[in-house]
Design a protein around this motif. Structure first.
Motif, mmCIF file in Angstrom:
data_model
loop_
_atom_site.group_PDB
_atom_site.id
_atom_site.type_symbol
_atom_site.label_atom_id
_atom_site.label_comp_id
_atom_site.label_asym_id
_atom_site.label_seq_id
_atom_site.Cartn_x
_atom_site.Cartn_y
_atom_site.Cartn_z
ATOM 1 N N THR A 14 0.839 -1.189 0.000
ATOM 2 C CA THR A 14 0.000 0.000 0.000
ATOM 3 C C THR A 14 0.880 1.247 0.000
ATOM 4 O O THR A 14 2.086 1.180 0.253
ATOM 5 N N ILE A 15 0.269 2.393 -0.265
ATOM 6 C CA ILE A 15 1.023 3.646 -0.265
ATOM 7 C C ILE A 15 1.663 3.918 1.093
ATOM 8 O O ILE A 15 2.850 4.276 1.159
ATOM 9 N N PRO A 16 0.927 3.746 2.225
ATOM 10 C CA PRO A 16 1.584 3.962 3.526
ATOM 11 C C PRO A 16 2.784 3.047 3.738
ATOM 12 O O PRO A 16 3.806 3.476 4.291
ATOM 13 N N LEU A 17 2.678 1.788 3.289
ATOM 14 C CA LEU A 17 3.811 0.875 3.454
ATOM 15 C C LEU A 17 4.998 1.314 2.603
ATOM 16 O O LEU A 17 6.147 1.256 3.047
ATOM 17 N N VAL A 18 4.733 1.756 1.370
ATOM 18 C CA VAL A 18 5.817 2.242 0.517
ATOM 19 C C VAL A 18 6.510 3.436 1.169
ATOM 20 O O VAL A 18 7.745 3.563 1.122
ATOM 21 N N LEU A 19 5.733 4.309 1.802
ATOM 22 C CA LEU A 19 6.320 5.454 2.500
ATOM 23 C C LEU A 19 7.226 4.990 3.640
ATOM 24 O O LEU A 19 8.319 5.533 3.839
ATOM 25 N N ILE A 20 6.774 3.975 4.382
ATOM 26 C CA ILE A 20 7.587 3.457 5.482
ATOM 27 C C ILE A 20 8.857 2.805 4.949
ATOM 28 O O ILE A 20 9.948 2.996 5.498
ATOM 29 N N LEU A 21 8.744 2.037 3.866
ATOM 30 C CA LEU A 21 9.920 1.389 3.291
ATOM 31 C C LEU A 21 10.915 2.432 2.787
ATOM 32 O O LEU A 21 12.137 2.265 2.919
ATOM 33 N N ALA A 22 10.396 3.520 2.204
ATOM 34 C CA ALA A 22 11.280 4.596 1.758
ATOM 35 C C ALA A 22 11.985 5.232 2.947
ATOM 36 O O ALA A 22 13.173 5.567 2.869
ATOM 37 N N LEU A 23 11.282 5.380 4.051
ATOM 38 C CA LEU A 23 11.889 5.951 5.250
ATOM 39 C C LEU A 23 12.982 5.028 5.787
ATOM 40 O O LEU A 23 14.045 5.498 6.230
ATOM 41 N N LEU A 24 12.755 3.716 5.724
ATOM 42 C CA LEU A 24 13.758 2.769 6.199
ATOM 43 C C LEU A 24 15.036 2.852 5.374
ATOM 44 O O LEU A 24 16.147 2.772 5.911
ATOM 45 N N THR A 25 14.894 2.992 4.067
ATOM 46 C CA THR A 25 16.081 3.101 3.224
ATOM 47 C C THR A 25 16.744 4.472 3.346
ATOM 48 O O THR A 25 17.890 4.641 2.931
ATOM 49 N N ALA A 26 16.037 5.445 3.930
ATOM 50 C CA ALA A 26 16.605 6.787 4.093
ATOM 51 C C ALA A 26 17.688 6.839 5.155
ATOM 52 O O ALA A 26 18.351 7.863 5.303
ATOM 53 N N VAL A 27 17.864 5.742 5.907
ATOM 54 C CA VAL A 27 18.918 5.731 6.932
ATOM 55 C C VAL A 27 20.278 6.008 6.312
ATOM 56 O O VAL A 27 21.130 6.662 6.922
ATOM 57 N N THR A 28 20.485 5.546 5.075
ATOM 58 C CA THR A 28 21.790 5.757 4.438
ATOM 59 C C THR A 28 22.036 7.217 4.089
ATOM 60 O O THR A 28 23.033 7.794 4.543
ATOM 61 N N PRO A 29 21.176 7.868 3.281
ATOM 62 C CA PRO A 29 21.471 9.266 2.956
ATOM 63 C C PRO A 29 21.461 10.185 4.171
ATOM 64 O O PRO A 29 22.266 11.118 4.244
ATOM 65 N N PHE A 30 20.580 9.930 5.134
ATOM 66 C CA PHE A 30 20.580 10.769 6.324
ATOM 67 C C PHE A 30 21.865 10.578 7.125
ATOM 68 O O PHE A 30 22.468 11.548 7.597
ATOM 69 N N SER A 31 22.283 9.328 7.298
ATOM 70 C CA SER A 31 23.480 9.056 8.089
ATOM 71 C C SER A 31 24.750 9.523 7.398
ATOM 72 O O SER A 31 25.764 9.748 8.057
ATOM 73 N N VAL A 32 24.698 9.678 6.078
ATOM 74 C CA VAL A 32 25.867 10.146 5.324
ATOM 75 C C VAL A 32 25.823 11.662 5.126
ATOM 76 O O VAL A 32 26.743 12.394 5.499
ATOM 77 N N ASP A 33 24.717 12.153 4.575
ATOM 78 C CA ASP A 33 24.678 13.542 4.110
ATOM 79 C C ASP A 33 24.537 14.569 5.223
ATOM 80 O O ASP A 33 24.967 15.710 5.064
ATOM 81 N N MET A 34 23.930 14.178 6.352
ATOM 82 C CA MET A 34 23.694 15.167 7.397
ATOM 83 C C MET A 34 24.983 15.697 8.016
ATOM 84 O O MET A 34 25.029 16.829 8.490
#
Length: 421
Positions: A14-34
């Motif tokens: 579902t769309i909410p699940l896709v949003l959550i999965l995108a947030l989970l994969t965001a750990v990399t750019p946030f942990s690198v770029d911030m």
């Protein structure tokens, strides 16, 4: 708490699940770029060199790569939900400890732990999509996830630059801990179990060895995986070198750097949106080929710019943005095509994919600092070499898969169904 899982989910995400999965994969750019804009400040506080500070990025990427091998195989046995939640909790603890690190050596070690645990979100998010859909639909979902996730590299450097300028670099890791809390809540309440018990595989070194041999012996899987891995090496060369190139060579402030870096990342969002639309009618293989060819041309021009061209500011930044734009056609399609070759061992396949992706990034990151913090030549060389190797993998190992790449063939089927090749 972690073992009380919902019933296995077999419907498309579902769309909410896709949003959550995108947030989970965001750990990399946030942990690198911030914290990228804080590299010079970290070097100054700990009295160390640019290449040593870049080891904090390298150790994170090594942890991220090795963690995916372990957690991906574990999720094939235990299911997706429990390893995901445990990994996020450990990542949260590591983020808080990074904020109080007393030395560069301890920071490097904690970044490894942060990456290893954070790998759960990256590898399991891909596996959940593979569990519940495939083909052109999977390519669309990976593109949508990337577009949503690209907000992270747009927001992260801007937010990180403001945090570093106002509160110092340690506050960045407090912000990451808060993000980990949000990930934990989203995963606990939204990400149900997607791997039914009858599709789980035994654990142990022997079982992992069998799964690994299966995916490593698949020539097309390895071709697409190495294509993504080498392109990732080019990307991390850019990411690791950009703070020094834009601040030390072009004279930008941390705020100006963060805004410029974020603006360049907009190109990924734009190309991701275009890719998500085109993949409905154009084969993922064709889109991937176009992205790799464009990356070859752009990195060649950037190499010329940083050597003969004298690092012209407008050309350097424009080519950085164009380079980022190619990633929208590479990441989603290479991931879709690779995972499509390993559906029966999606966790292990996703782990190998992620391992090679971030292992090349870990290898490339310190190399761009070998010539010091006032030269852009290593960045140009490493980006071009990564693009050349990605092209070699695509046109060499991943050749001869035209039928399977056709978007009409790659239509969604129920989990547990079959698809002819």
């Amino acid at each position: 708490m972690f073992l009380r899982t919902p019933a296995p989910a077999t419907t498309p995400p579902t769309i909410p699940l896709v949003l959550i999965l995108a947030l989970l994969t965001a750990v990399t750019p946030f942990s690198v770029d911030m914290y990228m804009s804080a590299f010079p400040a970290i070097a100054e506080e700990f009295g160390t060199s640019a290449s040593v500070v870049q080891l904090t990025l390298t150790s994170f990427l090594i942890g991220l790569a090795s963690g995916q091998l372990f957690i991906g195989q574990l999720s094939d046995r235990l299911g997706r939900r429990t390893p995901l939640l445990v990994g996020i909790v450990i990542c949260l603890a590591a983020s808080l400890l990074c904020a109080i690190s007393p030395s560069i050596e301890i920071l490097i070690a904690l970044r490894f732990v942060q990456g290893f645990a954070g790998a759960a979100g990256v590898v399991i998010a891909r596996a959940i999509i593979a569990d519940r859909t495939q083909g052109a639909r999977a390519a669309q979902l990976f593109s949508v996830m990337m577009v949503i996730g690209v907000l992270a590299p747009i927001i992260a450097p801007v937010l990180g630059g403001q945090v570093v300028a106002t509160l110092g670099w340690r506050a960045v890791f407090v912000a990451l801990a808060m993000l980990n809390v949000l990930m934990l809540l989203g995963a606990y309440f939204m990400a149900g179990e997607s791997l039914p018990a009858h599709r789980r595989r035994p654990a142990g070194l022997k079982a992992f060895g069998r799964s690994a041999v299966s995916v490593l012996g698949n020539r097309r899987f390895m071709g697409y995986t190495l294509t993504l891995g080498c392109a990732s090496g080019a990307m991390f060369s850019y990411i690791s070198a950009s703070p020094f190139v834009l601040q030390n060579i072009l004279g930008m402030s941390p705020r100006a750097y963060s805004l410029t870096f974020g603006a360049c990342a907009l190109a990924v969002a734009a190309s991701g949106v275009i890719n998500a639309r085109l993949v409905r009618t154009v084969a993922p293989r064709a889109l991937l080929t176009g992205g790799i060819c464009a990356m070859l041309v752009i990195t060649a021009l950037q190499l010329f710019n940083v050597t003969v061209g004298g690092v012209t500011p407008w050309a350097t930044i424009a080519l950085m943005a164009c380079f980022m734009g190619t990633l929208g056609f590479i990441y989603a399609n290479a991931t879709t095509l690779a995972i499509g070759e390993a559906r029966d061992t999606a966790g292990t396949g996703s782990a190998v994919l992620g391992f090679l992706q971030y292992a090349t990034g870990a290898a490339a990151s310190p190399l761009v600092g070998l010539a010091g913090s006032h030269s852009a030549v290593p960045m140009g060389v490493m980006m071009f070499v990564g693009a050349v190797l990605a092209a070699a993998a695509l046109f060499g190992l991943a050749r001869g898969a035209a039928k399977a790449d056709d978007p009409q063939v790659l239509s969604p089927v129920p989990v547990g169904g079959t698809t002819s090749r």
